[in-house]
Design a protein around this motif. Structure first.
Motif, short mmCIF file in Angstrom:
data_model
loop_
_atom_site.label_atom_id
_atom_site.label_comp_id
_atom_site.label_asym_id
_atom_site.label_seq_id
_atom_site.Cartn_x
_atom_site.Cartn_y
_atom_site.Cartn_z
N UNK A 229 47.52 29.67 42.27
CA UNK A 229 48.58 30.57 41.82
C UNK A 229 48.15 31.29 40.55
N UNK A 230 47.51 30.57 39.64
CA UNK A 230 47.02 31.20 38.41
C UNK A 230 45.98 32.27 38.70
N UNK A 231 45.10 32.00 39.67
CA UNK A 231 44.09 32.99 40.05
C UNK A 231 44.77 34.24 40.62
N UNK A 232 45.75 34.04 41.49
CA UNK A 232 46.47 35.19 42.07
C UNK A 232 47.16 35.99 40.97
N UNK B 99 47.82 39.82 42.03
CA UNK B 99 48.08 39.85 43.46
C UNK B 99 49.48 39.33 43.72
N UNK B 100 50.08 39.82 44.78
CA UNK B 100 51.45 39.47 45.12
C UNK B 100 51.53 38.28 46.09
N UNK B 101 50.43 37.63 46.33
CA UNK B 101 50.38 36.52 47.27
C UNK B 101 49.33 35.51 46.80
N UNK C 160 53.59 51.58 34.92
CA UNK C 160 53.32 51.86 36.33
C UNK C 160 53.33 50.61 37.20
N UNK C 161 53.47 49.45 36.58
CA UNK C 161 53.49 48.21 37.33
C UNK C 161 54.87 47.99 37.91
N UNK C 162 54.92 47.84 39.23
CA UNK C 162 56.21 47.62 39.89
C UNK C 162 56.66 46.18 39.64
N UNK C 163 57.96 45.99 39.47
CA UNK C 163 58.44 44.60 39.28
C UNK C 163 58.23 43.81 40.57
N UNK C 164 58.01 42.52 40.40
CA UNK C 164 57.87 41.65 41.57
C UNK C 164 59.25 41.47 42.21
N UNK D 185 56.21 28.86 36.22
CA UNK D 185 56.37 29.94 35.26
C UNK D 185 56.01 31.32 35.77
N UNK D 186 56.45 32.33 35.06
CA UNK D 186 56.13 33.73 35.30
C UNK D 186 56.50 34.20 36.70
N UNK D 187 57.46 33.60 37.36
CA UNK D 187 57.88 34.05 38.68
C UNK D 187 57.04 33.43 39.79
N UNK D 188 57.67 33.28 40.90
CA UNK D 188 57.05 32.65 42.07
C UNK D 188 56.16 33.64 42.80
N UNK D 189 54.96 33.25 43.14
CA UNK D 189 54.08 34.03 44.00
C UNK D 189 53.98 33.26 45.31
N UNK D 190 54.31 33.89 46.43
CA UNK D 190 54.33 33.14 47.70
C UNK D 190 52.94 32.90 48.28
N UNK D 191 52.82 31.81 49.00
CA UNK D 191 51.62 31.52 49.77
C UNK D 191 51.65 32.40 51.02
N UNK D 192 50.49 32.88 51.44
CA UNK D 192 50.42 33.58 52.72
C UNK D 192 50.60 32.54 53.82
N UNK D 193 51.02 33.00 55.00
CA UNK D 193 51.16 32.08 56.12
C UNK D 193 49.83 31.43 56.46
N UNK D 194 48.75 32.20 56.35
CA UNK D 194 47.42 31.66 56.63
C UNK D 194 47.08 30.54 55.64
#
Length: 200
Positions: free
Chosen positions: A17-20, A25-27, A108-112, A127-136
């Motif tokens: 998640x930290x890397x994303x 990245x949004x995922x 120019x950054x769109x909100x998540x 923290x900093x909002x949830x980033x979802x896992x891809x289905x894969x």
């Protein structure tokens, strides 16, 4: 399932998640998991593949774009669009600079978008909002459990996650590994040998 994860395996999931997030990245995809598996240059995945996180990060940025500390990195398609606009007198860097000068950094950054649901994979969000896992990537984590069961082990280690990634075989991580010439059969054997040694 997550109660079987070792501390090291949990770190892989959390650090993905930290890397994303660091790449904007949004995922959380298989590529982010691979980055965290390669974070330790002396770890079993780095030793077996001969790859490092910096090389894989560059491959990810070249394929799907993202950001680094120095700012946005354009994918090949975005770079072509930027070149086409520059040919008609529009400099995207100058436009971005002017907008951020008038409206503030990140204008120019769109909100998540708000997360739709916080299922099983939401418990690793920090923290900093949830980033979802891809289905894969969810499938890779499920396959890591199957790999542990196949090997008759009651825990899931980072090697099991790598085995799950190989078994799924279709994500960006697998593509990067293949393009870098990694021998999947050898990597699989190395991961099994490593995790069997840990279980002994």
């Amino acid at each position: 399932m997550f109660e079987r994860f070792t501390a090291a395996a949990r770190s892989v999931v959390v650090n993905a998640q930290s890397e994303a997030r660091s790449l904007h990245h949004e995922h959380i995809g298989t590529e982010h998991v691979l980055l965290t598996l390669l974070a330790d240059p002396e770890g079993p995945v780095a030793r077996s593949t001969g790859l490092d996180a910096a090389t894989v990060r560059a491959d990810i940025l070249a394929r799907i774009g993202g950001h680094t500390q120095d700012g946005p990195v354009l994918s090949d398609a975005d770079a072509e669009d930027a070149a086409a606009l520059k040919a008609i007198g529009i400099d995207l860097a100058a436009v971005r600079e002017a907008i951020e000068a008038n409206f503030g950094a990140g204008a120019l950054t769109l909100p998540r978008p708000a997360p739709k649901k916080r299922g099983l994979f939401g418990k690793f969000s920090a923290g900093h909002g949830h980033i979802p896992f891809t289905n894969r990537n969810k499938k890779v984590l499920e396959l890591s459990l199957r790999e542990a069961i196949r090997l008759k082990q009651k825990f899931i280690a980072p090697e099991h996650i790598m085995l799950g990634l190989l078994r799924e075989g279709n994500g960006l991580a697998a593509l990067i590994l293949a393009e870098r010439g990694v021998d999947f059969d050898r990597l699989r054997a190395d991961m099994e040998r490593s995790v069997n040694a840990a279980a002994a």
